[in-house]
Design an enzyme around this catalytic site. Structure first.
Site, PDB file in Angstrom:
ATOM      1  N   GLU A  88       0.838  -1.210   0.000  1.00 43.31           N
ATOM      2  CA  GLU A  88       0.000   0.000   0.000  1.00 43.31           C
ATOM      3  C   GLU A  88       0.869   1.254   0.000  1.00 43.31           C
ATOM      4  O   GLU A  88       2.083   1.197   0.234  1.00 43.31           O
ATOM      5  CB  GLU A  88      -0.886   0.016   1.254  1.00 43.31           C
ATOM      6  N   ASN A 232     -11.944   6.488   1.375  1.00 44.16           N
ATOM      7  CA  ASN A 232     -10.715   5.768   1.087  1.00 44.16           C
ATOM      8  C   ASN A 232      -9.752   6.674   0.330  1.00 44.16           C
ATOM      9  O   ASN A 232      -9.267   7.649   0.865  1.00 44.16           O
ATOM     10  CB  ASN A 232     -11.051   4.487   0.315  1.00 44.16           C
ATOM     11  N   ASP A 283      -9.728   2.072  -4.985  1.00 50.42           N
ATOM     12  CA  ASP A 283      -8.892   2.252  -3.796  1.00 50.42           C
ATOM     13  C   ASP A 283      -8.160   3.584  -3.903  1.00 50.42           C
ATOM     14  O   ASP A 283      -8.779   4.624  -3.875  1.00 50.42           O
ATOM     15  CB  ASP A 283      -7.942   1.073  -3.641  1.00 50.42           C
TER      16      ASP A 283
END
Length: 359
Positions: A88, A232, A283
């Protein structure tokens, strides 16, 4: 970052008695014939990644002619690191020619050096770090799940806490973070990191799903968005006039909302839906200099990778990957290399555009 239904999945590949994976053999045949459309239709076991032996790389799919100027015919997807549990928050440091990203369940921030290709641990423990960015002074800003805070790494390596609570209550689990042209730090704060003990520590949320702004002059945090489910990924347009926000738990489909940034960067106005994912998983995202959004995308066969969205909200390109892309950033000497943090691996691709400064 992801919520409970967005876990990376391992795919088992059947072996060819003559050597190699049957999946890989099928993929190579498709690369030489039908290209990305056929590749996208293969079952998950056939998506074990190998670099394309041909140009243009069929993993880079043109959905609309508007994407053609951004694709380099002789640049292909590369895998620069693997063996993460959940990659991430990539962030590029051009002054050091290296990339950092979080490996959340392994409680570490990783480092890749452009000159040598060396991969190493930059920070462990990282307090289950998730999103990362650089502020306007070039310092690392990080979202931490374990400590439920946003921090800044100073030039000497010391850590400054930018925000860990709001109105006397602890934050949930800061997720994605960006910096506006005015120097303000914005971050999303869903409860994804406190839902269990894998990417943080299980705890009860005391605040709503919120996007916060940290004022660059006073250091005070303000709640800017409180009415979205599963806030997000965040991204500003190149001029800072628009804020894009992923609503990760919108129903029936996940959405990207866009807001006008008003009052000198201190207010948001005129919310509207920019994109309905229509079954895709959204995302993290970043803008290029032309205002196109490059979005982490999934999940499932034919979906995993990066979706490129025009400023008008149209899907124009798809970079197919064998793993769901969580987040991405632009880097390299000319900011023309896209780095994609994708489940267990980090991929890179040279593109014919540049990332917007500060992204």
């Amino acid at each position: 970052m992801h919520d409970a239904d967005m876990r990376p999945r391992r795919n088992a590949c059947k072996k060819n008695p003559g050597g190699g994976d049957l999946a890989d053999a099928s993929r190579r045949r498709l690369l030489a014939t039908a290209g990305a459309a056929a590749l996208a239709a293969l079952p998950g076991a056939a998506l074990a990644w190998r670099p394309s032996p041909v140009y243009p790389d069929p993993a880079i799919q043109v959905l609309d002619p508007a994407f053609e100027p951004y694709r380099l015919f002789n640049a292909g997807v590369e895998r620069i690191a693997t063996d993460m549990r959940w990659a991430e928050g990539p962030v590029w440091f051009g002054d050091g020619r290296f990339l950092l990203w979080s490996d959340i369940p392994n409680d570490r921030i990783m480092k890749w050096e452009e000159e040598t290709g060396n991969v190493s641990v930059f920070r462990k423990p990282s307090n289950y770090a998730n999103g990362n960015t650089r502020d306007r002074q070039g310092r690392l800003v990080t979202c931490e799940h374990l400590t439920r805070r946003v921090t800044r790494t100073e030039y000497d390596g010391s850590i400054t806490v930018l925000m860990d609570s709001y109105q006397g209550k602890p934050l949930n689990s800061p997720n994605d973070v960006i910096c506006h042209t005015d120097g303000a730090v914005w971050f999303s704060d869903p409860p994804f990191g406190i839902g269990g003990n894998y990417e943080g520590r299980k705890a009860q949320a005391q605040l709503p799903h919120t996007v916060y702004r940290i004022d660059p002059a006073t250091g005070e945090g303000a709640a800017m968005i409180t009415d979205l489910k599963g806030v997000n990924g965040l991204c500003f347009s190149p001029d800072g006039a628009l804020l894009y926000v992923v609503e990760g738990r919108a129903t029936p489909n996940r959405l990207i909302h866009v807001y006008d940034v008003a009052d000198g960067g201190r207010q948001l106005a005129n919310r509207r839906v920019f994109l309905d994912a229509q079954g895709g998983t959204l995302d993290g995202m970043r803008c290029d200099v032309d205002g196109n959004l490059w979005c982490g995308w999934g999940m499932g066969e034919g979906k995993d990778g990066v979706m490129v969205i025009s400023p008008q909200g149209k899907r124009i390109g798809h970079i197919h990957l064998p793993e769901r892309c969580a987040n991405l950033c632009f880097g390299g000497a000319q900011r023309n290399r896209l780095f994609m943090a994708s489940s267990h691996s980090v991929y890179a691709l040279y593109v014919n555009t540049q990332g917007a400064p500060g992204g």
